[in-house]
Structures are given as structure tokens and as C-alpha cells.
Design a protein around this motif. Structure first.
Motif, PDB file in Angstrom:
ATOM      1  N   GLY A   1       0.808  -1.207   0.000  1.00 23.66           N
ATOM      2  CA  GLY A   1       0.000   0.000   0.000  1.00 23.66           C
ATOM      3  C   GLY A   1       0.845   1.263   0.000  1.00 23.66           C
ATOM      4  N   VAL A   2       1.189   1.759  -1.155  1.00 18.46           N
ATOM      5  CA  VAL A   2       1.967   2.994  -1.289  1.00 18.46           C
ATOM      6  C   VAL A   2       1.131   4.017  -2.041  1.00 18.46           C
ATOM      7  CG1 VAL A   2       4.189   1.836  -1.228  1.00 18.46           C
ATOM      8  CG2 VAL A   2       3.050   2.144  -3.414  1.00 18.46           C
ATOM      9  N   THR A   3       1.406   5.275  -1.761  1.00 18.85           N
ATOM     10  CA  THR A   3       0.659   6.356  -2.396  1.00 18.85           C
ATOM     11  C   THR A   3       1.117   6.529  -3.844  1.00 18.85           C
ATOM     12  OG1 THR A   3       0.444   7.481  -0.264  1.00 18.85           O
ATOM     13  CG2 THR A   3       0.054   8.786  -2.254  1.00 18.85           C
ATOM     14  N   ILE A   4       0.165   6.517  -4.751  1.00 19.67           N
ATOM     15  CA  ILE A   4       0.456   6.685  -6.165  1.00 19.67           C
ATOM     16  C   ILE A   4      -0.082   8.041  -6.620  1.00 19.67           C
ATOM     17  CG2 ILE A   4       0.123   5.773  -8.482  1.00 19.67           C
ATOM     18  CD1 ILE A   4       1.802   3.981  -6.718  1.00 19.67           C
ATOM     19  N   SER A   5       0.808   8.890  -7.106  1.00 20.58           N
ATOM     20  CA  SER A   5       0.433  10.194  -7.626  1.00 20.58           C
ATOM     21  C   SER A   5       1.395  10.571  -8.734  1.00 20.58           C
ATOM     22  CB  SER A   5       0.459  11.251  -6.516  1.00 20.58           C
ATOM     23  OG  SER A   5       1.777  11.405  -6.009  1.00 20.58           O
ATOM     24  N   GLY A   6       1.091  11.641  -9.436  1.00 25.67           N
ATOM     25  CA  GLY A   6       1.975  12.087 -10.507  1.00 25.67           C
ATOM     26  C   GLY A   6       3.381  12.358 -10.024  1.00 25.67           C
ATOM     27  N   PRO A   7       3.549  13.204  -8.981  1.00 24.79           N
ATOM     28  CA  PRO A   7       4.899  13.456  -8.466  1.00 24.79           C
ATOM     29  C   PRO A   7       5.598  12.188  -7.958  1.00 24.79           C
ATOM     30  CG  PRO A   7       3.362  15.119  -7.686  1.00 24.79           C
ATOM     31  CD  PRO A   7       2.544  14.069  -8.357  1.00 24.79           C
ATOM     32  N   ALA A   8       4.828  11.287  -7.318  1.00 23.22           N
ATOM     33  CA  ALA A   8       5.438  10.060  -6.805  1.00 23.22           C
ATOM     34  C   ALA A   8       5.954   9.191  -7.936  1.00 23.22           C
ATOM     35  CB  ALA A   8       4.424   9.287  -5.963  1.00 23.22           C
ATOM     36  N   LEU A   9       5.166   9.054  -9.002  1.00 23.54           N
ATOM     37  CA  LEU A   9       5.614   8.268 -10.152  1.00 23.54           C
ATOM     38  C   LEU A   9       6.809   8.925 -10.834  1.00 23.54           C
ATOM     39  CD1 LEU A   9       2.231   7.134 -11.768  1.00 23.54           C
ATOM     40  CD2 LEU A   9       3.893   5.723 -10.527  1.00 23.54           C
ATOM     41  N   ARG A  10       6.826  10.244 -10.878  1.00 22.00           N
ATOM     42  CA  ARG A  10       7.960  10.942 -11.485  1.00 22.00           C
ATOM     43  C   ARG A  10       9.233  10.687 -10.682  1.00 22.00           C
ATOM     44  NH1 ARG A  10       5.478  15.181 -12.292  1.00 22.00           N
ATOM     45  NH2 ARG A  10       5.971  16.324 -10.376  1.00 22.00           N
ATOM     46  N   GLU A  11       9.120  10.662  -9.351  1.00 19.09           N
ATOM     47  CA  GLU A  11      10.285  10.383  -8.511  1.00 19.09           C
ATOM     48  C   GLU A  11      10.819   8.971  -8.728  1.00 19.09           C
ATOM     49  OE1 GLU A  11       8.981  11.064  -4.566  1.00 19.09           O
ATOM     50  OE2 GLU A  11       9.120  13.263  -4.683  1.00 19.09           O
ATOM     51  N   VAL A  12       9.919   8.029  -9.035  1.00 18.85           N
ATOM     52  CA  VAL A  12      10.348   6.654  -9.272  1.00 18.85           C
ATOM     53  C   VAL A  12      11.327   6.572 -10.436  1.00 18.85           C
ATOM     54  CG1 VAL A  12       9.534   4.403 -10.094  1.00 18.85           C
ATOM     55  CG2 VAL A  12       8.337   5.555  -8.231  1.00 18.85           C
ATOM     56  N   PHE A  13      11.124   7.425 -11.442  1.00 22.81           N
ATOM     57  CA  PHE A  13      11.966   7.367 -12.637  1.00 22.81           C
ATOM     58  C   PHE A  13      13.069   8.422 -12.649  1.00 22.81           C
ATOM     59  CE2 PHE A  13       8.031   5.315 -14.018  1.00 22.81           C
ATOM     60  CZ  PHE A  13       8.525   4.174 -14.635  1.00 22.81           C
ATOM     61  N   THR A  14      13.089   9.284 -11.637  1.00 24.13           N
ATOM     62  CA  THR A  14      14.098  10.350 -11.648  1.00 24.13           C
ATOM     63  C   THR A  14      15.065  10.270 -10.475  1.00 24.13           C
ATOM     64  OG1 THR A  14      12.546  11.835 -10.501  1.00 24.13           O
ATOM     65  CG2 THR A  14      12.613  11.922 -12.923  1.00 24.13           C
ATOM     66  N   GLN A  15      14.699   9.634  -9.382  1.00 25.75           N
ATOM     67  CA  GLN A  15      15.595   9.518  -8.230  1.00 25.75           C
ATOM     68  C   GLN A  15      16.398   8.229  -8.314  1.00 25.75           C
ATOM     69  OE1 GLN A  15      13.583  10.087  -4.505  1.00 25.75           O
ATOM     70  NE2 GLN A  15      12.961  12.189  -4.995  1.00 25.75           N
ATOM     71  N   ALA A  16      17.605   8.297  -7.788  1.00 22.05           N
ATOM     72  CA  ALA A  16      18.559   7.197  -7.976  1.00 22.05           C
ATOM     73  C   ALA A  16      18.073   5.883  -7.375  1.00 22.05           C
ATOM     74  CB  ALA A  16      19.917   7.584  -7.378  1.00 22.05           C
ATOM     75  N   THR A  17      17.539   5.925  -6.166  1.00 25.61           N
ATOM     76  CA  THR A  17      17.182   4.671  -5.488  1.00 25.61           C
ATOM     77  C   THR A  17      16.059   3.916  -6.200  1.00 25.61           C
ATOM     78  OG1 THR A  17      17.932   5.503  -3.350  1.00 25.61           O
ATOM     79  CG2 THR A  17      16.385   3.661  -3.326  1.00 25.61           C
ATOM     80  N   PRO A  18      14.904   4.535  -6.441  1.00 20.67           N
ATOM     81  CA  PRO A  18      13.855   3.785  -7.153  1.00 20.67           C
ATOM     82  C   PRO A  18      14.245   3.444  -8.587  1.00 20.67           C
ATOM     83  CG  PRO A  18      13.198   6.072  -6.826  1.00 20.67           C
ATOM     84  CD  PRO A  18      14.428   5.861  -6.016  1.00 20.67           C
ATOM     85  N   LEU A  19      14.975   4.336  -9.261  1.00 20.69           N
ATOM     86  CA  LEU A  19      15.395   4.034 -10.626  1.00 20.69           C
ATOM     87  C   LEU A  19      16.343   2.841 -10.652  1.00 20.69           C
ATOM     88  CD1 LEU A  19      15.369   4.790 -13.614  1.00 20.69           C
ATOM     89  CD2 LEU A  19      17.285   6.351 -13.156  1.00 20.69           C
ATOM     90  N   GLY A  20      17.225   2.746  -9.665  1.00 20.34           N
ATOM     91  CA  GLY A  20      18.134   1.597  -9.576  1.00 20.34           C
ATOM     92  C   GLY A  20      17.383   0.293  -9.378  1.00 20.34           C
ATOM     93  N   ILE A  21      16.268   0.353  -8.635  1.00 22.25           N
ATOM     94  CA  ILE A  21      15.458  -0.849  -8.425  1.00 22.25           C
ATOM     95  C   ILE A  21      14.811  -1.291  -9.732  1.00 22.25           C
ATOM     96  CG2 ILE A  21      13.408  -1.747  -7.262  1.00 22.25           C
ATOM     97  CD1 ILE A  21      14.112   0.122  -4.908  1.00 22.25           C
TER      98      ILE A  21
END
Length: 462
Positions: A297-317
Motif C-alpha cells: 500500500g503505497v501512495t500513487i500520484s503524478g509526483p510520486a511516479l515521477r520520482e520513481v523514474f528520476t531519483q537514484a534509489t527507485p530508478l536503480g530498483i
């Protein structure tokens, strides 16, 4: 006159990769994966429910996760429901994984070096490369290299759930490879958790837990039976392991490894096989889906999805799951064939192995667990890691679905051939084709059917 080269010299037969399973192994794999498939569908459902719940009623979701229950005292078991799911229910999952691993070593694909080398190398490469890609992606100033283990896991239940939902057939050899790969992967995962994500070791509790494990092994080896004895002992061992600072799931895999998984005398099933048959539905149908309900159960929003593809940790995953797992597993398999001079099953192609490698990039359950363990003091980062696990697993599922669908007609034909039983004796015909008695029975059956249905040739009935 020059002598002619001889042509009758013996040739070494090349070992075949992903060949036909033995009948007992095929039966075991079919039964095991049937349960995991149902569990996978429940797992997918629980993940969707968790996402809806966390995004539509976030406060209610958080309050349920934080609700504490359990006895207080020296073992500190007054835990939140989130912790009970993570440390308690997943212990059942790892207990089954321990039994699977023990069985693979004594009766399955890992019992001989020649059979074990393929899934072991594939699993090791499928763990190493995602970790390396994650570390490279997080090597800069804004990275968090402590999460290197998040994209290393393969979730067999989620993968089989995807196969069930999209209606893709998969030959038993590929399914067995996927299962064995996941078993080795689970072993590596529990070692990573025990070694890298344990802290503040309390040796008194660890010593008592070890003593409990020895007692568990001794009673089992002496042939003592009775759930009323072993279940309370297992709970005590789990509580002591939890208190020791070693992740509590280690107790589950340790007890699973202690069960005897080889048959003695006229036993139809070993104790490990019987217990696994009883506990696997509990693991696949309850423990893992409930954990997913509390972890996904994680919050899904436009900014959150953008962080997934722009920040090092989630992008590395995401890179680790989609690229690292695929290239690692496929590359390890191809190198194994290349350097051991083995040949792929002629009924399959390397494209099939690539598709299965992409499917193995679905790293849901254990990846979510490690996301919690890797960032214990940073819930926001842990949530971004979880979101990346969901996105990466979804991408792997979509890509694998497309690749497998391209070959689904061929897979259906192979599955029909594997399951065909013309004489109705309960044994697939592919395991009897070299038996003269079976051929005679089939011929008589075909001739009798031809007499009953004039105009139908024997070959057509075959």
C-alpha cells in the motif's frame, strides 16, 4: 595410399538443458505450481486492494498497519500488524522455501552437480547483476547504496499468477526451471537478510534459539510426531530468533531445512513432503497475500511516479529488476551452455529462455520485505522503494507477457503432448513410448476404436 578416417569412433553425447523431467519430478512440480498459481492470483488481488486502500482511505490503512497486538515482556512481542505480517507470516513462506530447498538437494534438480549447475549459476547471476546495477545507479551523492539487495529477488507466486491471468501456457521444463531458480534465489535472499540486515545481536536469545532448533532436529530425527509438540516449539524458536536481532524469518528456513525430505522404506511421501503439502496452501493462500496487503500500500500520484523514474534509489530498483534480472539469468544460462558444451532442448529456443528470464524479474514479496529492512529510519524512502518494486515488477510482467504470447501456440502444443494419455492409465504417453507393452496396448485400443467407428484409421486415433 593414405588411410581413410574412421567414422565409427564413439562420440560424447552433449548434455541437454531444460530436458524432459522425470515423471515423479513432473508430478511434484505440477502439484507445487498449482498451489503457487492460486496463491499468485490471491497475491495480485491483495496488491491491488492494498493500492486502492492506501490511496482512497490512507488514514484507515495507516491506522490498521500501526495497530499493535501481542504480549509484552522480555521477548517484546507487542508488535504492530505490519510487523506481524513482515516477521511472522513471512516466516511461514520461508519455512516452505526451506523445505523446497532441502527437497531439491536430496531428490530434485539440485541433487547432482550436472543438474544443479544451470539454475544455481542463473540464480547467482540474477542476483549479482541487479545488485551491481543498483550500486552503480546509486554511486552518486544522492544515492542510497544500502538498498542494493532490493532488486535481487524473484517472486515465483507473482510470476505464476501473471501466467494464469494472461492465459499463457508454459512447458513443464520451463516451469521447473523457474521454480528451482526461485528456490535458490530464496536461499540467497535469506542469507542476505541474515548477514546484512541484522543488527544489535543478543547472543543469549540467539543461543536459546539455536538450542530450540537442535531440539527440533533431534525430535524429528527420532521419529517423534505431533503438531501439538512441534508447533509450540517452532513458535518459541521464532520468538527467540526475533528477539536475538537476527530476522525472524531465518528461523523458518532453518526449520524447513531440518526436515527429512528423502523417503525411507516403503514410504510414499517423506515427512518434509507431507508437511510441505499441508503448509504450502497456508503460505501461498494466506501468509503471502496478507503480507502483500500490508506491504504494497503505497501512495500513487503524478509526483510520486515521477520520482520513481528520476531519483537514484527507485530508478536503480527498476533497472535492476527489468535489466539486471533478465540479463543476469539469461546470460548465466547461455554461458553455462557455452562453457559446458550443453545444448538446449530442441523443442525450445533461446527466445523462450529470454522470456522466462524477464518473467523472473518480478521481485515482489522479498523485494518489498528488503525495502522495509534497508531503510528502517526513512519511511518516505522505503515507500519510494516499494513503489519502484511495484513498477519494476509490472514492467517485467508486461514485457514477459508479450514475449510469451508470441510463442503461446507452440507452448500449448508442447503441453498437450506432455499431458496426452491415450490409453487412460494415468501416465502421460511420452513416458511410455519406448515400452513395447504400452505400444501393444495402444495398438489394440486403436483397432478396437476403429472397429467401433468405421472409416477412422488407426493413425488418426493415435
Amino acid at each position: 595410399m593414405a588411410s581413410q578416417p574412421t567414422t565409427n569412433e564413439p562420440t560424447t553425447r552433449r548434455r541437454q538443458l531444460l530436458g524432459r523431467l522425470s515423471l515423479p519430478e513432473r508430478t511434484y512440480v505440477t502439484d507445487a505450481l498449482r498451489t503457487e498459481t492460486v496463491g499468485g492470483i490471491l497475491l495480485l488481488t491483495a496488491a491491488v486492494v492494498a493500492l486502492i486502500w492506501a490511496n482512497v482511505w490512507p488514514h484507515a490503512y495507516e491506522s490498521v498497519l500501526d495497530y499493535t497486538i501481542g504480549p509484552s515482556g522480555p521477548l517484546h512481542l507487542n508488535l504492530s500488524l505490519d510487523a506481524w505480517a513482515k516477521d511472522g507470516l513471512l516466516t511461514i513462506f520461508f519455512f516452505v522455501a526451506g523445505i523446497e530447498l532441502k527437497r531439491e538437494f536430496v531428490a530434485g534438480e539440485l541433487r547432482s552437480l550436472s543438474a544443479a549447475i544451470l539454475p544455481v549459476i542463473a540464480a547467482v547471476c540474477g542476483v549479482a547483476l541487479p545488485a551491481i546495477l543498483f550500486a552503480v545507479t546509486n554511486s552518486g551523492s544522492g544515492g542510497h547504496p544500502g538498498g542494493w539487495a532490493i532488486p535481487t529477488a524473484t517472486d515465483i507466486a507473482f510470476a505464476l499468477g501473471v501466467l494464469a491471468v494472461v492465459g499463457s501456457h508454459l512447458p513443464s521444463a520451463l516451469r521447473a526451471f523457474l521454480l528451482t531458480l526461485a528456490v535458490v534465489d530464496d536461499l540467497i535472499a535469506i542469507l542476505i537478510i541474515a548477514i546484512f540486515y541484522s543488527s544489535g545481536i543478543k547472543f543469549w536469545a540467539l543461543g536459546l534459539a539455536f538450542a530450540g532448533l537442535v531440539l527440533f532436529w533431534f525430535l524429528h530425527r527420532r521419529g517423534v510426531r505431533g503438531w501439538y509438540l512441534f508447533v509450540p516449539l517452532a513458535l518459541v524458536v521464532w520468538a527467540l530468533m526475533h528477539e536475538s536481532g537476527i530476522h525472524a524469518t531465518v528461523a523458518g528456513v532453518a526449520m524447513g531445512l531440518m526436515l527429512r525430505c528423502h523417503r525411507v522404506g516403503d514410504e510414499k511421501h517423506s515427512p518434509g513432503e507431507r508437511i510441505e503439502h499441508l503448509v504450502r496452501p497456508l503460505s501461498a493462500g494466506l501468509a503471502v497475500p496478507v503480507f502483500a496487503l500490508f506491504a504494497a500500500g503505497v501512495t500513487i500520484s503524478g509526483p510520486a511516479l515521477r520520482e520513481v523514474f528520476t531519483q537514484a534509489t527507485p530508478l536503480g530498483i527498476i533497472i535492476g529488476l527489468l535489466v539486471g534480472k533478465t540479463v543476469g539469468i539469461f546470460g548465466g544460462t547461455w554461458l553455462t551452455a557455452r562453457f559446458t558444451r550443453a545444448e538446449l532442448n530442441p523443442q525450445l529456443k533461446w527466445a523462450d529462455m529470454f522470456a522466462v528470464s524477464v518473467l523472473a524479474g518480478i521481485g515482489f514479496t522479498v523485494s518489498l520485505l528488503i525495502s522495509e529492512l534497508a531503510f528502517p529510519g526513512n519511511q518516505a524512502l522505503a515507500d519510494r522503494a516499494k513503489a519502484a518494486v511495484l513498477v519494476g515488477s509490472l514492467l517485467c510482467a508486461l514485457v514477459a507477457t508479450v514475449l510469451l504470447k508470441l510463442r503461446n501456440r507452440h507452448y500449448r502444443e508442447l503441453c498437450e503432448e506432455e499431458d496426452r494419455d491415450l490409453d487412460g492409465d494415468g501416465i502421460p504417453d511420452v513416458y511410455q513410448q519406448d515400452d513395447p507393452a504400452w505400444q501393444a496396448r495402444l495398438t489394440k485400443s486403436a483397432e478396437r476404436a476403429a472397429d467401433e467407428h468405421p472409416g477412422t484409421g488407426t493413425n488418426e486415433l493415435r
